[in-house]
Design an enzyme around this catalytic site. Sequence first.
Site, PDB file in Angstrom:
ATOM      1  N   TYR A 146       0.727  -0.970  -0.067  1.00 54.30           N
ATOM      2  CA  TYR A 146      -0.027  -0.082   0.387  1.00 54.30           C
ATOM      3  C   TYR A 146       0.695   1.510  -0.074  1.00 54.30           C
ATOM      4  O   TYR A 146       0.503   2.201  -0.618  1.00 54.30           O
ATOM      5  CB  TYR A 146      -1.238   0.015   1.462  1.00 54.30           C
ATOM      6  CG  TYR A 146      -2.162  -0.581   1.043  1.00 54.30           C
ATOM      7  CD1 TYR A 146      -2.262  -1.902   1.034  1.00 54.30           C
ATOM      8  CD2 TYR A 146      -3.698   0.070   1.292  1.00 54.30           C
ATOM      9  CE1 TYR A 146      -3.307  -2.722   0.663  1.00 54.30           C
ATOM     10  CE2 TYR A 146      -4.380  -0.912   1.276  1.00 54.30           C
ATOM     11  CZ  TYR A 146      -4.339  -1.774   0.674  1.00 54.30           C
ATOM     12  OH  TYR A 146      -5.223  -3.073   0.809  1.00 54.30           O
ATOM     13  N   LYS A 195       3.437 -15.205   3.098  1.00 55.27           N
ATOM     14  CA  LYS A 195       4.184 -16.166   1.749  1.00 55.27           C
ATOM     15  C   LYS A 195       5.677 -16.325   1.927  1.00 55.27           C
ATOM     16  O   LYS A 195       6.279 -15.986   0.958  1.00 55.27           O
ATOM     17  CB  LYS A 195       3.084 -15.550   1.069  1.00 55.27           C
ATOM     18  CG  LYS A 195       3.712 -15.731  -0.997  1.00 55.27           C
ATOM     19  CD  LYS A 195       2.229 -17.596  -0.376  1.00 55.27           C
ATOM     20  CE  LYS A 195       2.702 -18.356  -1.453  1.00 55.27           C
ATOM     21  NZ  LYS A 195       1.825 -19.276  -2.242  1.00 55.27           N
ATOM     22  N   ASP A 255     -11.592  -9.360   4.967  1.00 56.44           N
ATOM     23  CA  ASP A 255     -13.052  -9.207   4.673  1.00 56.44           C
ATOM     24  C   ASP A 255     -13.470 -10.950   4.243  1.00 56.44           C
ATOM     25  O   ASP A 255     -14.771 -10.721   4.760  1.00 56.44           O
ATOM     26  CB  ASP A 255     -13.208  -8.966   2.961  1.00 56.44           C
ATOM     27  CG  ASP A 255     -13.352  -7.501   3.001  1.00 56.44           C
ATOM     28  OD1 ASP A 255     -13.358  -6.856   3.848  1.00 56.44           O
ATOM     29  OD2 ASP A 255     -13.735  -7.020   1.085  1.00 56.44           O
TER      30      ASP A 255
HETATM   31  C1  IPM Z   1     -10.145  -1.131   4.454  1.00 57.99           C
HETATM   32  C2  IPM Z   1     -10.483  -1.025   2.580  1.00 57.99           C
HETATM   33  C3  IPM Z   1      -9.213  -0.404   2.257  1.00 57.99           C
HETATM   34  C4  IPM Z   1      -7.842  -0.541   2.197  1.00 57.99           C
HETATM   35  C5  IPM Z   1      -9.682   0.455   0.561  1.00 57.99           C
HETATM   36  C6  IPM Z   1     -10.833   2.072   1.486  1.00 57.99           C
HETATM   37  C7  IPM Z   1      -8.517   1.554   0.769  1.00 57.99           C
HETATM   38  O1  IPM Z   1     -10.648  -2.328   2.096  1.00 57.99           O
HETATM   39  O2  IPM Z   1     -10.487  -0.863   4.940  1.00 57.99           O
HETATM   40  O3  IPM Z   1     -10.230  -2.526   4.785  1.00 57.99           O
HETATM   41  O4  IPM Z   1      -7.185  -1.605   1.217  1.00 57.99           O
HETATM   42  O5  IPM Z   1      -7.419  -0.543   3.093  1.00 57.99           O
HETATM   43 MG    MG Z   2     -10.801  -3.933   2.775  1.00 55.96          MG
END
Ligand code: IPM
Ligand code: MG
Length: 360
Positions: A146, A195, A255
């Site tokens: 990121y 990984k 998620d």
């Molecule tokens: C999360 C979201 C964010 C991330 C996005 C909106 C940039 O998916 O907080 O998990 O990837 O961190």
């Molecule tokens: Mg996310």
Amino acid sequence: MKYRIASIKGDGIGPEIVTQAQKVLNRVAEKYGHEFEFKELLMGGCSIDAYGIPLTDETITEAGNSDAVLMGSIGGNTATSPWYKLEPSKRPEAGLLGIRKALNLFANLRPAYLYPELKDACPLKEAVAQKGFDMMMMRELTGGLYFGERYTKEIEGVMTAVDTLSYNEKEIRRIAIKGFDIAMKRRKKVTLVDKANVLDSSRLWRKITEEVSKDYPQVEYGVMLVDNCAMQLVKDPAQFDVVLTENMFGDILSDEASMITGSIGMLPSASLNETRFGLYEPSGGSAPDIAGKNIANPIATILSAAMMLRYSFDLDKEADAIENAVKQVLKEGYRTIDLAKEGEETVKCDEMGDLIAARI
Ligand code: IPM
Ligand code: MG
């Protein structure tokens, strides 16, 4: 006591769900004799509309000067919203990444717990859901892919895009320590997910985390490859306590972990720095398709407010009261649309907020 909370409602369903969390916090204040003062700040798409950029210096300063930040969600429909015609560094998500970095919020906690009342909403096999699960996803939040160097350019006539995944030992050690500290207060188990069969960065994670584990002899420490973890989460989620992982793996796995709880609308999160300061937000996104309809599930945001009381303000009793109120409404059978079985009656977003506040 008085606490100053920066409130970043954001886009999509953000304003609806944060309003419900504020309602619940105001009820806590009334009942337990505290004062919560909310300072509304813009970030994400609404900030682009107002100021042309997703995160202003004012929002960073005001948020940093508060006792904690309560956030909703940012962003719009990535296919249709004009925000996505802007270059990536000016889009709503850049605001969220910017504030995480600016406030040094490197430790992201996403607790995934299957409420017994929601076993029916869990998409896993009944035998798996029956066992239940209660895990803490610990995602590194200010490093890795990121925040590494990235660019797209033509190299020897071929268009090439580069994203860099880099971690140093300090970044790994500080989150590993947080992970083990949290495990000590839970079931005393840490699984490092990586990984390491391919990536150098993962091998450094293993080396440093193993060193940290030596200081926690009571904690059972193990490692797991990320592809296997994705599989184990749907096969046997009960095996996990603290899952420690880097930024991108944590984004994806959290998620998955939220979905097996029945709905992404149930998963709160806390993003912490080295002190008690934190930003609290639901793990789910801005859901632009249902924004403004008063049907979003506010529970993840309300539970994020409970995490704020616990981790930033040390108000355990008050945090328990919110969590118990959530359990109570679920037990009584109230469901927002995301949690409901076919044909089941549902309550609106603001009704869910009222029901929870009334049980505090
Ligand atoms: C999360 C979201 C964010 C991330 C996005 C909106 C940039 O998916 O907080 O998990 O990837 O961190
Ligand atoms: Mg996310």
